[in-house]
Design a protein around this motif. Structure first.
Motif, PDB file in Angstrom:
ATOM      1  N   ARG A   1       0.842  -1.197   0.000  1.00 23.90           N
ATOM      2  CA  ARG A   1       0.000   0.000   0.000  1.00 23.90           C
ATOM      3  C   ARG A   1       0.876   1.245   0.000  1.00 23.90           C
ATOM      4  O   ARG A   1       1.958   1.274   0.612  1.00 23.90           O
ATOM      5  CB  ARG A   1      -0.919   0.001   1.211  1.00 23.90           C
ATOM      6  CG  ARG A   1      -1.926  -1.169   1.222  1.00 23.90           C
ATOM      7  CD  ARG A   1      -2.873  -1.037   2.398  1.00 23.90           C
ATOM      8  NE  ARG A   1      -3.629   0.196   2.322  1.00 23.90           N
ATOM      9  CZ  ARG A   1      -4.717   0.382   1.579  1.00 23.90           C
ATOM     10  NH1 ARG A   1      -5.169  -0.627   0.810  1.00 23.90           N
ATOM     11  NH2 ARG A   1      -5.341   1.535   1.569  1.00 23.90           N
ATOM     12  N   ARG A   2       0.397   2.253  -0.672  1.00 23.76           N
ATOM     13  CA  ARG A   2       1.165   3.497  -0.736  1.00 23.76           C
ATOM     14  C   ARG A   2       1.098   4.266   0.575  1.00 23.76           C
ATOM     15  O   ARG A   2       2.094   4.804   1.058  1.00 23.76           O
ATOM     16  CB  ARG A   2       0.643   4.370  -1.889  1.00 23.76           C
ATOM     17  CG  ARG A   2       1.419   5.663  -2.003  1.00 23.76           C
ATOM     18  CD  ARG A   2       0.736   6.651  -2.901  1.00 23.76           C
ATOM     19  NE  ARG A   2       1.419   7.949  -2.868  1.00 23.76           N
ATOM     20  CZ  ARG A   2       0.942   9.068  -3.389  1.00 23.76           C
ATOM     21  NH1 ARG A   2      -0.241   9.032  -4.013  1.00 23.76           N
ATOM     22  NH2 ARG A   2       1.627  10.186  -3.306  1.00 23.76           N
ATOM     23  N   ASP A   3      -0.092   4.348   1.152  1.00 25.41           N
ATOM     24  CA  ASP A   3      -0.330   5.122   2.383  1.00 25.41           C
ATOM     25  C   ASP A   3       0.138   6.567   2.175  1.00 25.41           C
ATOM     26  O   ASP A   3      -0.335   7.223   1.254  1.00 25.41           O
ATOM     27  CB  ASP A   3       0.359   4.458   3.573  1.00 25.41           C
ATOM     28  CG  ASP A   3      -0.250   3.083   3.860  1.00 25.41           C
ATOM     29  OD1 ASP A   3      -1.476   2.935   3.627  1.00 25.41           O
ATOM     30  OD2 ASP A   3       0.474   2.170   4.288  1.00 25.41           O
ATOM     31  N   ASN A   4       1.090   7.026   3.002  1.00 23.79           N
ATOM     32  CA  ASN A   4       1.525   8.424   2.922  1.00 23.79           C
ATOM     33  C   ASN A   4       2.888   8.581   2.247  1.00 23.79           C
ATOM     34  O   ASN A   4       3.542   9.611   2.403  1.00 23.79           O
ATOM     35  CB  ASN A   4       1.593   9.037   4.328  1.00 23.79           C
ATOM     36  CG  ASN A   4       0.218   9.105   4.978  1.00 23.79           C
ATOM     37  OD1 ASN A   4      -0.773   9.352   4.288  1.00 23.79           O
ATOM     38  ND2 ASN A   4       0.157   8.887   6.280  1.00 23.79           N
ATOM     39  N   LYS A   5       3.311   7.574   1.526  1.00 26.21           N
ATOM     40  CA  LYS A   5       4.623   7.644   0.882  1.00 26.21           C
ATOM     41  C   LYS A   5       4.580   8.589  -0.311  1.00 26.21           C
ATOM     42  O   LYS A   5       3.551   8.749  -0.966  1.00 26.21           O
ATOM     43  CB  LYS A   5       5.058   6.255   0.413  1.00 26.21           C
ATOM     44  CG  LYS A   5       5.135   5.203   1.508  1.00 26.21           C
ATOM     45  CD  LYS A   5       5.586   3.872   0.925  1.00 26.21           C
ATOM     46  CE  LYS A   5       5.562   2.776   1.960  1.00 26.21           C
ATOM     47  NZ  LYS A   5       4.179   2.417   2.331  1.00 26.21           N
ATOM     48  N   THR A   6       5.719   9.190  -0.585  1.00 24.33           N
ATOM     49  CA  THR A   6       5.831   9.985  -1.804  1.00 24.33           C
ATOM     50  C   THR A   6       5.847   9.062  -3.006  1.00 24.33           C
ATOM     51  O   THR A   6       6.089   7.845  -2.893  1.00 24.33           O
ATOM     52  CB  THR A   6       7.108  10.832  -1.779  1.00 24.33           C
ATOM     53  OG1 THR A   6       8.243   9.950  -1.778  1.00 24.33           O
ATOM     54  CG2 THR A   6       7.147  11.739  -0.554  1.00 24.33           C
ATOM     55  N   LEU A   7       5.627   9.659  -4.167  1.00 22.59           N
ATOM     56  CA  LEU A   7       5.617   8.837  -5.376  1.00 22.59           C
ATOM     57  C   LEU A   7       6.988   8.191  -5.618  1.00 22.59           C
ATOM     58  O   LEU A   7       7.088   7.019  -6.016  1.00 22.59           O
ATOM     59  CB  LEU A   7       5.213   9.690  -6.576  1.00 22.59           C
ATOM     60  CG  LEU A   7       3.733  10.040  -6.694  1.00 22.59           C
ATOM     61  CD1 LEU A   7       3.508  10.947  -7.905  1.00 22.59           C
ATOM     62  CD2 LEU A   7       2.883   8.789  -6.811  1.00 22.59           C
ATOM     63  N   SER A   8       8.064   8.944  -5.389  1.00 25.53           N
ATOM     64  CA  SER A   8       9.411   8.399  -5.615  1.00 25.53           C
ATOM     65  C   SER A   8       9.690   7.223  -4.696  1.00 25.53           C
ATOM     66  O   SER A   8      10.212   6.168  -5.127  1.00 25.53           O
ATOM     67  CB  SER A   8      10.463   9.494  -5.396  1.00 25.53           C
ATOM     68  OG  SER A   8      10.256  10.558  -6.291  1.00 25.53           O
ATOM     69  N   ALA A   9       9.303   7.394  -3.412  1.00 23.68           N
ATOM     70  CA  ALA A   9       9.538   6.303  -2.466  1.00 23.68           C
ATOM     71  C   ALA A   9       8.695   5.092  -2.809  1.00 23.68           C
ATOM     72  O   ALA A   9       9.159   3.938  -2.696  1.00 23.68           O
ATOM     73  CB  ALA A   9       9.223   6.789  -1.038  1.00 23.68           C
TER      74      ALA A   9
END
Length: 688
Positions: A626-634
């Motif tokens: 899941r992406r959650d609050n990660k930046t797109l790059s991360a």
């Protein structure tokens, strides 16, 4: 010149600073609303109260700028003490209700000069609302409702501006407009379904000027009403066929049986007899007539303007339908009607007209003797003429016809402006002036008939009425009239001597009769404009609007509400009424919930952002990360190992395009959207 210019510039700067402060604008609007309220309360307010209030508004408006200082609290307190003494001195002469209105106005005027904080502002808003309610006591017309609604809106805008620091005036006006529109359906439901309960307390009496007819008549009194075009009452019939012909529209109000040589009035003996008969429980002729099964009976409704008096106007003879009336109406033995309370506001009354029923002698010999009394205070020639007629003719009807014939053939003239007749008015009218209004003719005829031994009395009321629609008549003050009743064979027969000199008065109305005689009811610089076709059409619209308001809104009493509910629900029971009341409360609660409960805001996403979210959803499904609050790059770095190389490159390319469009603020074109769609399609194919 430079000094004058700099002063003007300084004043403009001060004015600009005033309008830039929300609280100053709010106080200015409050002063405007208070001034408008004052203009509607000129009748109950005393002159010095109006002057004090006007000065207070001027002082407050001038004090909004820094160039003027407001009065001190000590000065305002001194004015308050002087005002209390003045109100105590004059209060007994104007009545309790008007005294309360004057006291409330003075309090508001003094407080308006000392507005310093929110508490002061709120007190003035509440006081202004009470003054609006006081204005509704004396005026309930549709135009008053529109005006007071506008003043109320002005007060609400002032309140919104006062509390809305940083909010523009236009936004405050829009906010108040929305509130008023939202309140309308709730007010309509409460008006239609809330039980029409009687007042919880009795309003204090007011000594406001009584309007219309009086219970004492001198020959010039009714003529003075001819200059007034104010509405007296409206009559609504079930159909056009039931509207009486113009010559039959006699609206009875009072019988005047006492004459002191100059003035006609209701006899004290009549009043005493009416009280004694009522205490004995004796039925009046009208109450007996009301229970008889008669074929020619016409039901109609009167909407009466406020008169501060108890007598009513009705086609003669008419009985009240108290099953529908909100105010009980009593019948008297002289076929007149009296309301139980003075008519202080517009009221609807329901009546039944018996077109073929005679007016009989209700109290036997008492009425005959009462109406044979001849005042010996002057007028000897009229008494001598009456005695000569008695000697000349053998029966009553011949005497009456002789008097009517004399008016027709004796050179008499109908006029609104006869010469003054202070001494022996009847002799002067009959044998010298021979010109007068209806009261002159009726009074002289009654006096001569009594001198001839014929019981007679004067009846006052209205005659005629203009058609507002096919089944609606409007009677105005200039339709006031006086006529004669003579007792012949135990029946009171109507004779109208005015018809002998101005027959068109009965058939076409006062204005047509005066036009034939070369006179005018009123002459003003606006008379020619008022007679124009445009003005007549506009006036007709306003009259129809006011009538509709009076009938459907002011006339919506407990009876009308019950009839409406019975038509919708059938026979009313306590269970049905309870259900209606609870349903109304529930519906109002639902409306309030729709207005004020928080609503889920719909998120508006750009096309590129929607494409990105779809891509992230695909990656999350495939990788389980899941992406959650990660930046797109991360997120790209974290998921690259779990994706096929081709899919990872497509996802990375799509994210780079989105970042350039979103954050670099360039490349915002449909081509970029197409590229992102292509990368999304490639990502889907790779993940398969």
């Amino acid at each position: 010149m430079s000094i004058l210019t700099s002063r003007q510039f300084s004043q403009l700067a001060v004015l600009k600073s005033v309008f830039s402060q929300p609280q100053s604008v709010a106080v200015l609007l409050l002063c405007a609303a208070f001034s408008l309220i004052l203009s509607t309360l000129t009748s109950p307010l005393m002159i010095w109260v109006l002057m004090l209030s006007g000065c207070a508004v001027v002082v407050r408006v001038a004090g909004l700028s820094t160039l003027h200082n407001l009065p001190t609290s000590r000065t305002v307190n001194l004015l308050a003490v002087l005002a209390v003494f003045a109100l105590s001195w004059f209060g007994f002469s104007v009545g309790l209700l008007d005294s309360m209105i004057n006291l409330l106005t003075v309090a508001c005027a003094l407080k308006i000069m000392l507005v310093k904080n929110k508490r002061d502002f709120h007190l003035l808003i509440c006081t202004s609302l009470f003054l609006i309610g006081c204005g509704f006591i004396s005026s309930l017309s549709v135009f008053a409702w529109i005006g007071y609604t506008a003043i109320l809106a002005l007060l609400l805008v002032a309140t919104a501006i006062y509390h809305g620091a940083g909010v523009s005036i236009a936004r405050s006006v829009r906010f108040v407009s929305i509130l008023i529109v939202q309140a309308f359906p709730i007010a309509l439901l409460l008006f239609l379904l809330l039980p029409q309960l009687p007042p919880l307390w009795q309003m204090p009496t007011s000594k406001s000027t009584e309007t219309g007819l009086s219970d004492t008549v001198t020959p010039g009194d009714i003529a003075s009403l001819a200059s007034s075009s104010e509405l007296a009452f409206s009559a609504t019939f079930n159909s056009e066929e039931e509207v009486p012909d113009a010559p039959l529209r006699y609206w009875r109000a009072m019988t005047l049986e006492h004459f002191d040589g100059k003035t006609w009035s209701i006899s004290n003996k009549r009043k005493q007899a009416e009280q004694q008969l009522a205490s004995m429980g004796r039925s009046t002729p009208l109450s007996i007539l009301a229970v008889k099964e008669l074929s020619l009976v016409t039901d109609y409704e009167l909407i009466v303007e406020p008169t501060q008096q108890r007598w009513l106007f009705a086609l003669e003879p008419s009985s009240p339908n108290n099953l529908k009336n909100s105010i009980t109406v009593s019948t008297l033995f002289d076929y007149t009607l009296r309301a139980d309370t003075p008519i202080s506001s517009k009221k609807a009354f329901y009546l039944r007209y018996f077109s073929n029923a005679p007016i009989i002698n209700g109290i036997g010999n008492f009425e005959a003797q009462l109406n044979l009394q001849v005042s010996t205070n002057g007028n000897p020639e009229a008494r001598a003429w009456g005695q000569a007629l008695a000697n000349q003719y053998s029966n009553t009807i011949e005497v009456v016809n002789a008097v009517m014939r004399e008016f027709n053939q004796g050179g008499f003239r109908y006029t609104l402006s006869p010469n003054a007749m202070p001494v022996d008015p009847i002799d002067s009218f009959l044998f010298e002036q021979r010109a007068g209004f209806c009261a002159h003719y009726a009074g002289a005829m009654v006096y001569v008939l009594r001198a001839a031994g014929v019981p007679a009395r004067m009846v006052t009321g209205y005659q005629g009425g203009s058609a507002l629609s096919d089944n609606v008549l409007q009677v105005r003050q200039y339709d006031a009239h006086a006529w004669v009743e003579a007792l012949i064979d135990s029946k009171w027969i109507r004779f109208d001597p005015t018809s002998m000199v101005a027959p068109s008065r009965l058939s076409f109305g006062l204005e047509h009769a005066l036009e034939e005689l070369g006179e005018s009811r009123e002459t003003t610089i606006l008379s020619e404009f008022g007679n124009s076709a445009f003005f007549a059409t506009l006036q007709g619209w306003f009259q129809q609007l006011d009538y509709s308001w009076s009938k459907w809104v002011l006339g919506f009493d407990n009876t009308a509400q019950t009839n409406m509910l019975e038509e919708l629900l059938g026979a009313l029971t306590p269970q049905k009424m309870r259900a209606v009341f609870l349903s109304a409360l529930g519906l109002i609660g639902l409306i309030l919930a729709l207005y004020f409960l928080p609503k889920k805001q719909k998120v508006h996403l750009s096309p590129s952002y929607r494409i990105l979210l779809k891509a992230i959803k695909l990656v999350e499904t495939k990788t389980g990360v899941r992406r959650d609050n990660k930046t797109l790059s991360a997120y790209i770095n974290q998921t690259s190992a779990y994706l096929p190389p081709h899919a990872a490159r497509s996802f990375k390319k799509l994210c780079e395009i989105f970042e350039r469009e979103r954050y670099a603020k360039r490349d915002r074109s449909s081509d970029r959207h197409e590229v992102m769609k292509l990368q999304l399609k490639t990502l889907k194919q790779s993940l398969k």
